[in-house]
Design a protein around this motif. Structure first.
Motif, PDB file in Angstrom:
ATOM      1  N   ALA A   1     -26.737  26.032   8.549  1.00 60.75           N
ATOM      2  CA  ALA A   1     -25.742  25.359   7.704  1.00 60.75           C
ATOM      3  C   ALA A   1     -26.462  24.680   6.555  1.00 60.75           C
ATOM      4  O   ALA A   1     -27.572  24.175   6.723  1.00 60.75           O
ATOM      5  N   LEU A   2     -25.832  24.688   5.400  1.00 58.93           N
ATOM      6  CA  LEU A   2     -26.374  24.013   4.228  1.00 58.93           C
ATOM      7  C   LEU A   2     -25.371  22.956   3.791  1.00 58.93           C
ATOM      8  O   LEU A   2     -24.186  23.250   3.599  1.00 58.93           O
ATOM      9  N   LEU A   3     -25.842  21.714   3.674  1.00 62.15           N
ATOM     10  CA  LEU A   3     -24.984  20.605   3.274  1.00 62.15           C
ATOM     11  C   LEU A   3     -25.337  20.239   1.843  1.00 62.15           C
ATOM     12  O   LEU A   3     -26.499  19.936   1.546  1.00 62.15           O
TER      13      LEU A   3
ATOM     14  N   ARG B   1     -22.431  33.661  -4.584  1.00 60.93           N
ATOM     15  CA  ARG B   1     -23.184  34.876  -4.254  1.00 60.93           C
ATOM     16  C   ARG B   1     -24.210  34.581  -3.149  1.00 60.93           C
ATOM     17  O   ARG B   1     -24.318  35.318  -2.172  1.00 60.93           O
ATOM     18  N   ILE B   2     -24.939  33.477  -3.305  1.00 57.95           N
ATOM     19  CA  ILE B   2     -25.978  33.127  -2.331  1.00 57.95           C
ATOM     20  C   ILE B   2     -25.343  32.862  -0.964  1.00 57.95           C
ATOM     21  O   ILE B   2     -25.852  33.289   0.069  1.00 57.95           O
ATOM     22  N   HIS B   3     -24.192  32.205  -0.969  1.00 62.57           N
ATOM     23  CA  HIS B   3     -23.473  31.983   0.289  1.00 62.57           C
ATOM     24  C   HIS B   3     -23.161  33.318   0.969  1.00 62.57           C
ATOM     25  O   HIS B   3     -23.387  33.488   2.163  1.00 62.57           O
ATOM     26  N   ARG B   4     -22.658  34.262   0.189  1.00 63.97           N
ATOM     27  CA  ARG B   4     -22.356  35.586   0.753  1.00 63.97           C
ATOM     28  C   ARG B   4     -23.611  36.240   1.291  1.00 63.97           C
ATOM     29  O   ARG B   4     -23.612  36.853   2.356  1.00 63.97           O
ATOM     30  N   GLU B   5     -24.715  36.130   0.559  1.00 59.94           N
ATOM     31  CA  GLU B   5     -25.934  36.831   0.956  1.00 59.94           C
ATOM     32  C   GLU B   5     -26.614  36.207   2.164  1.00 59.94           C
ATOM     33  O   GLU B   5     -27.137  36.924   2.996  1.00 59.94           O
ATOM     34  N   VAL B   6     -26.614  34.872   2.268  1.00 53.07           N
ATOM     35  CA  VAL B   6     -27.336  34.279   3.397  1.00 53.07           C
ATOM     36  C   VAL B   6     -26.473  34.138   4.648  1.00 53.07           C
ATOM     37  O   VAL B   6     -26.985  34.139   5.750  1.00 53.07           O
ATOM     38  N   GLY B   7     -25.162  34.032   4.474  1.00 50.50           N
ATOM     39  CA  GLY B   7     -24.277  34.038   5.638  1.00 50.50           C
ATOM     40  C   GLY B   7     -24.161  32.722   6.378  1.00 50.50           C
ATOM     41  O   GLY B   7     -23.445  32.627   7.367  1.00 50.50           O
ATOM     42  N   SER B   8     -24.858  31.667   5.940  1.00 50.47           N
ATOM     43  CA  SER B   8     -24.777  30.413   6.688  1.00 50.47           C
ATOM     44  C   SER B   8     -23.557  29.595   6.244  1.00 50.47           C
ATOM     45  O   SER B   8     -22.909  29.906   5.254  1.00 50.47           O
ATOM     46  N   THR B   9     -23.250  28.559   6.999  1.00 48.37           N
ATOM     47  CA  THR B   9     -22.098  27.701   6.706  1.00 48.37           C
ATOM     48  C   THR B   9     -22.456  26.768   5.557  1.00 48.37           C
ATOM     49  O   THR B   9     -23.521  26.151   5.579  1.00 48.37           O
ATOM     50  N   PHE B  10     -21.593  26.662   4.560  1.00 44.62           N
ATOM     51  CA  PHE B  10     -21.840  25.739   3.445  1.00 44.62           C
ATOM     52  C   PHE B  10     -20.794  24.627   3.474  1.00 44.62           C
ATOM     53  O   PHE B  10     -19.594  24.902   3.532  1.00 44.62           O
ATOM     54  N   VAL B  11     -21.268  23.389   3.434  1.00 44.59           N
ATOM     55  CA  VAL B  11     -20.347  22.252   3.280  1.00 44.59           C
ATOM     56  C   VAL B  11     -20.729  21.567   1.973  1.00 44.59           C
ATOM     57  O   VAL B  11     -21.854  21.092   1.812  1.00 44.59           O
ATOM     58  N   PHE B  12     -19.785  21.555   1.040  1.00 45.74           N
ATOM     59  CA  PHE B  12     -20.073  21.227  -0.351  1.00 45.74           C
ATOM     60  C   PHE B  12     -19.230  20.033  -0.777  1.00 45.74           C
ATOM     61  O   PHE B  12     -18.002  20.105  -0.769  1.00 45.74           O
TER      62      PHE B  12
END
Ligand code: ADP
Ligand code: MG
Length: 372
Positions: free
Chosen positions: A171-173, A195-206
């Motif tokens: 996950a990336l916060l 794009r990076i979210h799609r490529e890495v596949g981890s959960t993003f909380v922004f």
């Protein structure tokens, strides 16, 4: 998981997103009211979720409780079903990115990006491969040897982003990571984040206070208000079906009318407007007063012809007509209460003149009836 189109570099940075679960999460500093109160939230693995809300509404505090940078006063934070509420930040192994990117000024780009891997005692060969892969991902291949001060603000933030994902966090916060950048750069980096979210596949909380940014980026938006969650939904759901006046006003432009709810209609002064059940937000039936929300693009102009039967409408005097490229914006005031109304008219619709008294109407299906 790896496909023919994925280079070895790309597949090495791919991960499976963590499911994040908050239950009754509260942060109380012993002030007037808790900074965050009783937040329940489920974030799916691999989702891109934004925390949106005005300054002071509890977004950062909630994010920091997920990160472990802030303790919870009450409640539970779980990652993939494991209670981590009392685990220190470094043991949660989450990526973090803030507005001030805090790169090490004396280290090169490659050294900055490699840092989290060194800390984790990753072997040299693997460090080299990972650093190359993330630098490619953030489009900084070739700048390995540069020092931060030799890079632009946008490039520095890309280095910080590369550093925050290089160890494959699930996950990336991100706390207002684009806040310091100018508008054009911001828009470019927004696209890259998607794009990076799609490529890495981890959960993003922004975290952001910018509704447009939240709308463009997110799978879902969590709208914060005064330390609590006001509403959760896809950008479309929040825009089309807000449940409260706050949500309606925070996302997009809206015309709002204070009304008294009835069984199958709402009363606005002398006027009775039909209330279609699917447009009525939860809680309206029990409320003494409610608001009708009409988005400017749903307003129609009736010139001399009558308003269609069974249609809500209001008499206004036209104040201003602006031509805004793809549409015309009509600014008007209601004749009885002098309230400001805006309508967005599509090209081709007849334009009223300033000073005209006209009727604006809308389809009952396009309004939303919300609680205060
Ligand atoms: P946001 O990120 O939405 O702007 P914050 O989570 O930073 O909001 O703050 C939420 C509330 O908690 C605010 O009222 C803020 O003043 C308060 N707050 C945040 N951190 C602290 C702290 N360390 N001590 C006391 N109050 C705090
Ligand atoms: Mg904040």
């Amino acid at each position: 998981m790896s496909t023919a189109t994925q280079s070895p570099e790309t597949s090495s940075i791919r991960t499976e997103g963590t499911h994040i679960s908050l239950s009754g999460v509260t942060k109380d500093y012993g002030l007037e009211r808790p900074a965050v109160a009783d937040v329940d939230l489920e974030i799916g693995g691999g989702e891109f979720v934004s925390f949106l809300g005005p300054s002071g509404s509890g977004k950062t505090t909630t994010l920091n409780m997920i990160a472990g940078l802030e303790t919870v006063t009450r409640g539970t934070v779980s990652l993939d079903g494991v209670d981590v509420s009392h685990l220190p930040a470094y043991k949660r192994n989450l990526g973090m990115l803030f507005q001030n990117y805090a790169l090490f000024p004396h280290m090169t780009v490659a050294q900055n990006v490699a840092y989290p891997l060194r800390e984790r005692k990753v072997g040299r060969a693997q460090i080299k491969e990972r650093v190359a892969a993330v630098l490619e991902l953030v489009q900084l291949t070739g700048r390995e040897a540069a020092l931060p001060k030799q890079l632009s603000g946008g490039q520095q933030q890309r280095v910080a982003l590369a550093r925050s994902i290089v160890f494959n966090p699930r996950a990336l916060l991100l706390d207002e990571p684009l806040g310091a950048l100018d508008k054009n750069l911001r828009a470019a980096l927004q696209l890259e984040l998607r794009r990076i979210h799609r490529e890495v596949g981890s959960t993003f909380v922004f975290v952001t206070h910018d509704q447009e940014e939240a709308m463009t980026l997110s799978d879902r938006i969590v709208l914060f208000r005064e330390g609590g969650v006001e509403q959760v939904g896809t950008p479309e759901e929040l825009y089309e079906r807000p449940n409260t006046l706050f949500a309606a006003r925070f996302l997009g432009d809206s015309n709002t009318f204070r009304v008294t709810p009835g069984a199958d209609h709402v009363s606005y002064g002398e006027l009775a407007w039909p209330a279609v059940p699917e447009t009525v937000a939860p809680g309206v039936a029990e409320a003494k007063s409610a608001y009708v929300v009409v988005r400017p693009e749903h307003m129609q102009v009736a010139h001399d012809e009558p308003v269609p039967a069974g249609t809500p409408s209001i008499s206004v005097r036209v104040h201003d007509v602006e031509y805004v490229g793809s549409f015309q914006r009509v600014v008007a005031r209601t004749t009885d209460r002098d309230e400001l109304i805006t309508a967005k008219l599509s090209p081709g619709s007849a334009t009223p003149d300033v000073g005209d008294e006209i009727k604006l109407w809308w389809r009952p299906q396009s309004q939303r009836i919300v609680i205060p």
